[in-house]
Design an enzyme around this catalytic site. Structure first.
Site, PDB file in Angstrom:
ATOM      1  N   GLY A 106       0.794  -1.228   0.000  1.00 39.65           N
ATOM      2  CA  GLY A 106       0.000   0.000   0.000  1.00 39.65           C
ATOM      3  C   GLY A 106       0.823   1.273   0.000  1.00 39.65           C
ATOM      4  O   GLY A 106       0.288   2.351  -0.220  1.00 39.65           O
ATOM      5  N   CYS A 134     -27.060 -10.223 -16.776  1.00 41.90           N
ATOM      6  CA  CYS A 134     -26.488  -9.972 -18.096  1.00 41.90           C
ATOM      7  C   CYS A 134     -27.472 -10.432 -19.172  1.00 41.90           C
ATOM      8  O   CYS A 134     -28.023 -11.531 -19.101  1.00 41.90           O
ATOM      9  CB  CYS A 134     -25.163 -10.707 -18.231  1.00 41.90           C
ATOM     10  SG  CYS A 134     -24.472 -10.614 -19.884  1.00 41.90           S
ATOM     11  N   CYS A 137     -25.385 -13.469 -21.279  1.00 41.50           N
ATOM     12  CA  CYS A 137     -25.060 -14.773 -20.709  1.00 41.50           C
ATOM     13  C   CYS A 137     -25.921 -15.096 -19.490  1.00 41.50           C
ATOM     14  O   CYS A 137     -25.879 -16.205 -18.983  1.00 41.50           O
ATOM     15  CB  CYS A 137     -23.581 -14.849 -20.353  1.00 41.50           C
ATOM     16  SG  CYS A 137     -23.136 -13.912 -18.889  1.00 41.50           S
ATOM     17  N   CYS A 191     -22.287  -8.072 -19.312  1.00 42.54           N
ATOM     18  CA  CYS A 191     -21.105  -8.204 -18.466  1.00 42.54           C
ATOM     19  C   CYS A 191     -20.028  -7.245 -18.963  1.00 42.54           C
ATOM     20  O   CYS A 191     -19.782  -7.148 -20.159  1.00 42.54           O
ATOM     21  CB  CYS A 191     -20.528  -9.625 -18.547  1.00 42.54           C
ATOM     22  SG  CYS A 191     -21.552 -10.869 -17.802  1.00 42.54           S
ATOM     23  N   CYS A 204     -18.068 -13.348 -20.149  1.00 45.72           N
ATOM     24  CA  CYS A 204     -19.393 -13.417 -20.777  1.00 45.72           C
ATOM     25  C   CYS A 204     -19.358 -14.380 -21.974  1.00 45.72           C
ATOM     26  O   CYS A 204     -20.214 -15.254 -22.109  1.00 45.72           O
ATOM     27  CB  CYS A 204     -19.800 -12.021 -21.239  1.00 45.72           C
ATOM     28  SG  CYS A 204     -21.539 -11.862 -21.623  1.00 45.72           S
TER      29      CYS A 204
END
Lengths: 254, 284
Positions: free
Chosen positions: B31, B240, B243, B265, B271
């Site tokens: 970080g 979606c 899909c 997606c 997808c």
């Protein structure tokens, strides 16, 4: 904390700007609940002294004992922790002390969040309470300080500083730049808060009326030196040093 | 023109070593923003110069590279960066998340869980989460060092005060291993839970800002929030339309001038794979 020990004890403090003197040979004790005024003309070292005491400027010599510990020897994290918990600093210009892009509630809440408050409802409640205490109506909690008048901004700055119940407050000309009636209200408010919360305050001002109203004791500075030191009424009514006599007699009588 | 006139993966070896040092330091201090001497790249700032440099420093000839732009493999940014490394490093490329060893991404984390041995490289526009809260860089560095992050919550407070909920929906700040607060690059906050405890190495490169930071595998990453307004990953309330997946991050696509729309997606590879599986299942 025991009452027989000064909150802040300063010995032989000096700050130089190159070859010139910022302030020098400053020594005093500040007791819990006491308000100390520092008066003097522009350039007399008042603000330098305040900067050194609050840790914003590095002093060159001397000791600053806060509750028995020398703040000049403290590590930076400790000093920064002090300055957002037990200390507070009220600037002359509220723009220096406020976040202008953040709402009033966020400004007041910042110190709470800085010491770990993580409950939105509680923070908001405390902020609302404090806005009330400095006479800002609760419905303005989501307004930015930009939309506030000068007097309101200054009151907001005070709320923001006092929300964590500090022990020691530094004030640099808190009433500068405000008109007289707004000043009077602000002083009234400050006096009430100081009494209620038992704050110790070091207030820098060039306005002797402010000093008379707020301060228990006065220090008069000239050219970086403390030239007179005593109870406020004593200094203002019976000035000993020639410069203090000049200062007191320079106040315009209405 | 022969592209082998360039060193492997475009950058010279000394530069790659310098970047690897920054990456190692970043991994050692999760970080923490490590400064590095970002180079001019043959693309404008804002197009992933940071990510490209990190990818270049990580690539080996045996690697398989995947590049994602907003979840898609076939958008300009993804295509041009993939071509860039095909030409300068001659590495294999793929669109399948599971087959890739190095994945450079802009604004998304793939839906397929990453595995050990994979490296995910993020393109970062603004690495400093405190940037618009505290203008002084000298001050923000101190705030990071001392873990003074009250100001970060002021931003979230403002969100709730104004919108009634935390409205930050991307680049949602996270705290790493209880110390550094980090900008996860502009991924949707839907992806934030995938940052933590991830098996892959996650590297972040900001080219213009000259900063690199990193998350080693299985790092603890917490999205900042309030006790009474907890962090919530959000997505469009749909499935979606291609899909049928109900658990993926969706893009809203306007399909004509009458305002018809569909949700698909954002991870195109995920997808397409699901659609192919559904077809294969129907054919059987």
């Amino acid at each position: 904390m025991t009452q027989d020990q000064p909150l802040l004890s300063v010995r032989d403090l000096a700050k130089m700007y190159g070859g010139r003197i910022g302030c020098t040979d400053v020594s005093f004790d500040l007791w819990p609940g006491e308000v100390l005024g520092i008066v003097g003309e522009s350039g007399s070292g008042k603000s330098t002294l305040l900067g050194c005491l609050s840790g914003q400027l590095a002093a060159d010599r001397g000791q600053i004992l806060y509750r028995g510990r020398d703040t000049r020897q403290m590590s930076e994290p400790e000093r920064r922790l002090l300055s957002r918990t037990e200390w507070a600093f009220v600037h002359q210009n509220p723009r220096d002390g406020l976040r202008m892009g953040v709402s009033a509630g966020g400004n007041v809440g910042e110190r709470l969040m800085a010491v770990g408050a993580r409950h939105y409802g509680d923070i908001r409640e405390t902020a609302t309470d404090w806005l009330g205490r400095v006479e800002i109506s609760a419905e303005r909690i989501d307004d930015r300080p930009r939309q506030f008048s000068g007097g309101m901004q200054q009151r907001l700055q005070i709320a923001r500083n006092l929300v964590t119940s500090p022990k020691l407050v530094f004030m640099d000309e808190p009433t500068g730049g405000l008109d007289v009636s707004v000043q009077a209200r602000l002083l009234d408010l400050l006096r009430g808060l100081v009494r209620d919360m038992g704050l110790s305050v070091i207030i820098v001002t060039h306005d002797l009326a402010v000093a008379r109203l707020l301060a228990d004791r006065l220090m008069v500075m000239k050219d970086g030196h403390v030239i007179e030191h005593g109870l406020t009424d004593q200094v203002l009514d019976d000035p000993q040093a020639a410069y203090t006599q000049l200062l007191v007699s320079s106040v315009l009588q209405v | 023109m022969t592209d082998q006139a360039y060193n492997f993966a475009y950058l010279d070896e000394a530069t790659k070593r310098m970047i690897r040092r920054a990456l190692l330091k970043g991994l050692a201090i999760p970080g923490y923003q490590v400064p590095f001497a970002s180079r001019e790249m043959p693309m404008p700032y804002g197009w992933g110069t940071g990510g490209v440099q990190v990818t270049a420093a990580c690539l080996t000839p045996e690697d398989t590279l995947k590049v994602i732009d907003q979840g898609a493999d076939d958008t300009t940014n993804a295509v041009s960066i993939r071509k860039f490394f095909e030409r300068t490093a001659d590495v294999a490329t793929t669109e399948a998340t599971a087959e890739a060893t190095v994945i450079q991404t802009r604004h998304r984390i793939p839906e397929v869980p990453l595995t050990e041995g994979q490296i995910l490289v993020y393109q970062v526009p603004i690495p400093e989460p405190l940037r618009f809260l505290e203008p002084r860089e000298s001050e923000t560095r101190k705030m990071h060092a001392l873990s003074e992050y009250g100001l970060m919550h002021v931003k979230l407070y403002e969100d709730i005060a104004r919108h009634g909920a935390i409205a930050t929906s991307y680049a949602y700040p996270v705290q790493v291993e209880g110390h550094y607060v980090m900008d996860p690059s502009p991924i949707p906050k839907f992806d934030n839970p995938k940052l933590g405890d991830n098996a892959a190495i996650q590297l972040f490169g900001a080219g213009r800002e000259q900063r690199i930071y990193a998350l080693p595998p299985y790092t603890r990453v917490v999205s900042l929030d309030f006790e009474d307004h907890p962090f919530e990953p959000t997505k469009a309330d749909h499935s979606c339309d291609l899909c049928g997946a109900g658990d993926t991050y969706l893009d809203e696509v306007i399909t004509d001038d009458q305002g018809s729309r569909m949700f698909v997606c954002s991870d195109t590879n995920y997808c397409v794979t699901r659609q192919a599986e559904a077809e294969a299942g129907a054919a059987q």
